[in-house]
Design an enzyme around this catalytic site. Structure first.
Site, short mmCIF file in Angstrom:
data_model
loop_
_atom_site.label_atom_id
_atom_site.label_comp_id
_atom_site.label_asym_id
_atom_site.label_seq_id
_atom_site.Cartn_x
_atom_site.Cartn_y
_atom_site.Cartn_z
N LYS A 92 0.86 -1.18 0.00
CA LYS A 92 0.00 0.00 0.00
C LYS A 92 0.89 1.23 0.00
O LYS A 92 1.84 1.32 0.78
CB LYS A 92 -0.87 0.00 1.28
CG LYS A 92 -1.78 1.20 1.39
CD LYS A 92 -3.07 0.99 0.63
CE LYS A 92 -3.86 2.24 0.37
NZ LYS A 92 -3.47 2.95 -0.88
N GLN A 113 7.21 3.93 3.98
CA GLN A 113 5.78 3.57 4.00
C GLN A 113 5.55 2.30 4.81
O GLN A 113 4.52 2.15 5.48
CB GLN A 113 5.31 3.37 2.55
CG GLN A 113 3.78 3.41 2.38
CD GLN A 113 3.22 4.83 2.30
OE1 GLN A 113 3.78 5.67 1.64
NE2 GLN A 113 2.11 5.07 2.98
N LYS A 116 5.42 3.42 8.37
CA LYS A 116 4.26 4.29 8.56
C LYS A 116 2.97 3.46 8.61
O LYS A 116 2.13 3.63 9.51
CB LYS A 116 4.19 5.27 7.39
CG LYS A 116 3.07 6.28 7.46
CD LYS A 116 2.82 7.02 6.15
CE LYS A 116 4.06 7.59 5.52
NZ LYS A 116 3.76 8.52 4.40
N LYS A 128 5.57 2.04 -3.01
CA LYS A 128 5.46 3.37 -3.62
C LYS A 128 5.74 3.22 -5.11
O LYS A 128 6.48 2.32 -5.51
CB LYS A 128 6.50 4.32 -3.01
CG LYS A 128 6.16 5.77 -3.22
CD LYS A 128 5.22 6.24 -2.14
CE LYS A 128 4.74 7.64 -2.36
NZ LYS A 128 4.05 8.15 -1.15
N GLY A 167 -2.72 8.33 -4.25
CA GLY A 167 -2.08 9.54 -4.76
C GLY A 167 -0.83 9.93 -3.98
O GLY A 167 -0.52 9.37 -2.93
N ASP A 168 -0.11 10.88 -4.52
CA ASP A 168 1.04 11.53 -3.87
C ASP A 168 1.28 12.78 -4.72
O ASP A 168 0.35 13.25 -5.40
CB ASP A 168 2.26 10.59 -3.85
CG ASP A 168 3.36 11.08 -2.91
OD1 ASP A 168 3.24 10.90 -1.69
OD2 ASP A 168 4.35 11.67 -3.39
N THR A 211 -4.53 13.57 5.39
CA THR A 211 -3.09 13.72 5.68
C THR A 211 -2.84 15.02 6.44
O THR A 211 -2.18 15.03 7.49
CB THR A 211 -2.26 13.69 4.38
OG1 THR A 211 -2.67 12.57 3.60
CG2 THR A 211 -0.78 13.60 4.69
N ASN A 242 -2.30 19.12 -1.76
CA ASN A 242 -3.27 18.41 -0.93
C ASN A 242 -2.93 18.47 0.57
O ASN A 242 -3.77 18.82 1.40
CB ASN A 242 -3.37 16.95 -1.41
CG ASN A 242 -4.25 16.11 -0.52
OD1 ASN A 242 -3.77 15.44 0.39
ND2 ASN A 242 -5.55 16.19 -0.72
N SER A 380 -6.90 5.82 3.74
CA SER A 380 -6.86 4.90 2.59
C SER A 380 -7.18 3.48 3.05
O SER A 380 -7.90 2.74 2.38
CB SER A 380 -5.48 4.91 1.93
OG SER A 380 -5.34 5.97 1.03
P1 NDP Z 1 0.63 17.88 -4.30
O1 NDP Z 1 1.10 17.51 -5.66
O2 NDP Z 1 -0.82 18.03 -4.04
O3 NDP Z 1 1.35 19.22 -3.82
C1 NDP Z 1 2.73 19.32 -3.74
C2 NDP Z 1 3.09 20.73 -3.30
O4 NDP Z 1 4.48 20.79 -3.04
C3 NDP Z 1 2.84 21.76 -4.40
O5 NDP Z 1 2.59 22.99 -3.82
C4 NDP Z 1 4.17 21.74 -5.16
O6 NDP Z 1 4.41 22.94 -5.88
C5 NDP Z 1 5.15 21.59 -4.01
N1 NDP Z 1 6.34 20.89 -4.48
C6 NDP Z 1 6.41 19.64 -4.98
N2 NDP Z 1 7.66 19.33 -5.33
C7 NDP Z 1 8.40 20.41 -5.02
C8 NDP Z 1 9.78 20.71 -5.14
N3 NDP Z 1 10.66 19.82 -5.65
N4 NDP Z 1 10.19 21.93 -4.71
C9 NDP Z 1 9.33 22.84 -4.21
N5 NDP Z 1 8.00 22.62 -4.09
C10 NDP Z 1 7.56 21.42 -4.48
O7 NDP Z 1 1.28 16.76 -3.33
P2 NDP Z 1 0.83 16.35 -1.85
O8 NDP Z 1 0.35 17.54 -1.11
O9 NDP Z 1 -0.01 15.15 -1.97
O10 NDP Z 1 2.24 15.85 -1.26
C11 NDP Z 1 3.12 16.73 -0.57
C12 NDP Z 1 4.05 15.90 0.31
O11 NDP Z 1 3.27 15.15 1.24
C13 NDP Z 1 4.92 14.88 -0.42
O12 NDP Z 1 6.14 14.75 0.27
C14 NDP Z 1 4.12 13.59 -0.28
O13 NDP Z 1 4.93 12.44 -0.39
C15 NDP Z 1 3.59 13.76 1.13
N6 NDP Z 1 2.41 12.95 1.50
C16 NDP Z 1 1.25 13.02 0.78
C17 NDP Z 1 0.15 12.29 1.17
C18 NDP Z 1 -1.16 12.40 0.50
O14 NDP Z 1 -2.13 11.83 1.00
N7 NDP Z 1 -1.30 13.12 -0.60
C19 NDP Z 1 0.22 11.38 2.32
C20 NDP Z 1 1.46 11.44 3.06
C21 NDP Z 1 2.50 12.21 2.62
P3 NDP Z 1 3.95 23.07 -7.42
O15 NDP Z 1 2.48 23.26 -7.40
O16 NDP Z 1 4.73 24.23 -7.93
O17 NDP Z 1 4.37 21.77 -8.06
O1 2IT Z 2 3.03 8.98 1.52
C1 2IT Z 2 1.87 8.56 1.73
O2 2IT Z 2 1.56 8.02 2.81
C2 2IT Z 2 0.87 8.70 0.68
N1 2IT Z 2 1.18 9.28 -0.35
C3 2IT Z 2 -0.50 8.11 0.84
C4 2IT Z 2 -0.51 6.66 0.47
C5 2IT Z 2 -1.85 6.00 0.44
O3 2IT Z 2 -1.85 4.81 0.07
O4 2IT Z 2 -2.88 6.59 0.76
#
Ligand code: NDP
Ligand code: 2IT
Length: 447
Positions: A92, A113, A116, A128, A167-168, A211, A242, A380
């Site tokens: 997952k 992961q 976690k 992943k 997603g991520d 998250t 997100n 999830s």
């Molecule tokens: P999104 O794609 O929704 O948003 C990512 C955000 O981070 C955007 O604002 C993006 O800017 C910015 N960003 C991404 N890469 C870079 C970079 N290299 N340098 C500067 N800014 C950057 O992703 P999420 O919000 O889903 O994910 C954000 C983090 O949280 C990641 O580390 C992800 O692994 C982690 N995460 C996500 C989960 C989820 O449920 N979605 C769960 C657990 C962890 P821009 O719009 O300019 O690209």
């Molecule tokens: O980093 C993370 O925990 C996620 N991107 C969410 C993974 C999931 O299966 O919901």
């Protein structure tokens, strides 16, 4: 033999087998510093090569993803899925679409992961995947064709009892919709193979909020445990995707003053604080219009600082929610100098190794990503349960589950990480996550 002496041969071997994969080395090192001494103290985990087995993925799948752009050009990207460990449940973990994606990043994320998912208490292994496809500037039709091609290949290796992606970065509701539709068409099955689905086709309430909300529940628990509260605290958040949006929403709801958000082009600083109305604009801007965070200034008074991160501003709390290694050693020093008392990792591994050490040496409350952002994968997991039972739980029920899961994670960190007066949340999360996976692996014998 001390920890360092044990670490050297282990890390040497890991680096030799995974040359140049610096993010993967970093993630494993961070876990090994706590797990090697733990194994030494607990004879039942010795001589089972547990850390070596956990840091060698069960398998790594790589494939070509061809698609046709709007001009009729053939494009070729790379796709991967790292299935790290399924000792305690089906693989997952999320899918990331970003130009920086490579195997080092996906292996670090899949390794993290595994710990976690164990911390959530739900039956999920760690994985992943993703691609170096860059969704920025692509039309909906291009994203659809890419997603269909990607999942046509990935579809051979996943399933509700095998591996359940979500997603991520760069993968949200739109991409999950395209992938789920294509998978349904290919398999002729309506299954729970992806999570983060739309509510109309098997998705769960509060998955998109989970998250960010979960990270702030963790912060709330940490502060309460130390007789503090979020009320009135100045909070720096990076990212505007997100995780960042819903971390900001919950922090504002609990009385915090969120003063920054960012994207890959820079950060905005709103010294009055981003309130619910301003955040609604950010949601529309980033989620619906896929715009830039600087456009915030078209409506509200704020500063935009291009190509910088917000960590040099004065604040009480930092919640990095963008990407890995976005808090450097200097950023950590600046945060502490400016009065930061707590850091909660919404993103995965946003703090460099030296930064973590600085926070811990200065007794800053530091919630590592594998604990702090586990709320997303936890919901999830609840989406998988609802799909299996073919029913949908109410928002109130899911909120309660999420709060309880985050609270239990906080308790596991306190149980395994308390050192005199200081709670070392990293150590607590590493040990708390390790035990369940290790016990399952021991039960299976040598496989
Ligand atoms: P999104 O794609 O929704 O948003 C990512 C955000 O981070 C955007 O604002 C993006 O800017 C910015 N960003 C991404 N890469 C870079 C970079 N290299 N340098 C500067 N800014 C950057 O992703 P999420 O919000 O889903 O994910 C954000 C983090 O949280 C990641 O580390 C992800 O692994 C982690 N995460 C996500 C989960 C989820 O449920 N979605 C769960 C657990 C962890 P821009 O719009 O300019 O690209
Ligand atoms: O980093 C993370 O925990 C996620 N991107 C969410 C993974 C999931 O299966 O919901």
């Amino acid at each position: 033999m001390n920890v360092e002496e044990n670490m050297i041969p282990f890390m040497k071997g890991l680096k030799r087998r995974n040359r140049g994969e610096k993010e993967f080395h970093q993630a494993v090192y961070e876990v090994a510093t706590d797990i090697i001494p733990f194994i030494k103290k607990h004879p039942k985990y010795q001589n089972a090569l547990l850390l070596e087995r956990l840091s060698e993925p069960d398998r790594v799948i790589s494939f070509r993803v061809c698609w046709v752009d709007d001009q009729g050009n053939i494009r070729a990207n790379r796709g991967h899925r790292v299935q790290n460990n399924n000792a305690i449940g089906p693989y997952k973990g999320g899918l990331r679409f970003h130009s920086s994606v490579n195997l080092s990043i996906l292996k670090f994320l899949a390794f993290e992961q595994t710990f976690k998912n164990s911390l959530t208490g739900l039956p999920m292994g760690g994985a992943k995947g993703g691609s170096d496809f860059n969704p920025k500037g692509k039309s909906n039709a291009e994203v659809m064709r890419f997603c269909q091609s990607f999942v046509t290949e990935l579809g051979r290796y996943i399933g509700p009892d095998i591996d359940v992606p979500a997603g991520d970065i760069g993968v949200g509701a739109r991409e999950i919709g395209y992938m789920f539709g294509q998978l349904k068409r290919l398999t002729n099955k309506f299954s729970g193979t992806l999570t983060g689905k739309g509510l109309e086709y098997g998705g769960s309430l509060i998955r998109k909020e989970a998250t960010g909300y979960g990270a702030v529940y963790m912060l709330d628990d940490m502060l309460k445990h130390h007789k503090q509260s979020i009320e009135g605290k100045r909070i720096l958040i990076s990212g505007s995707g997100n995780v960042a949006i819903y971390a900001a929403e919950k922090a504002i709801h609990l009385g915090g003053k969120v003063i920054t958000l960012s994207d890959s082009s820079g950060y905005i600083y709103d010294k009055e604080g981003i309130n619910a109305e301003k955040l609604a604009l950010v949601k529309d801007l980033k989620v619906n219009r896929r715009g830039r965070i600087s456009e915030y200034l078209n409506t509200y008074d704020a500063e935009f600082v291009a190509d910088q991160r917000p960590w040099h501003l004065k604040a009480d709390i930092a919640i990095p929610c963008a990407t890995q290694n976005e808090i450097s050693e200097d950023d950590a020093k600046a945060l502490i100098k400016n009065g930061c008392i707590a850091l909660v990792e919404g993103a995965n591994m946003p703090t460099v190794k030296e930064g973590i050490e600085i926070f811990q040496d200065n007794k800053v409350l530091f919630a590592p990503s594998k604990a702090a952002n586990a709320g997303g994968v936890a919901v999830s997991g609840l989406e998988m349960s609802q799909n299996s039972a073919r029913l949908s739980w109410s928002e109130a029920e899911l909120q309660q589950y999420l709060k309880k899961i985050m609270h239990d994670i906080h308790e596991k960190c306190v149980t395994h990480g308390t050192e005199k007066e200081y709670v070392n949340y990293s150590k607590g999360a590493n040990i708390g996550g390790f035990i369940k996976v290790a016990d399952a692996m021991l039960a299976y014998g040598v496989i």
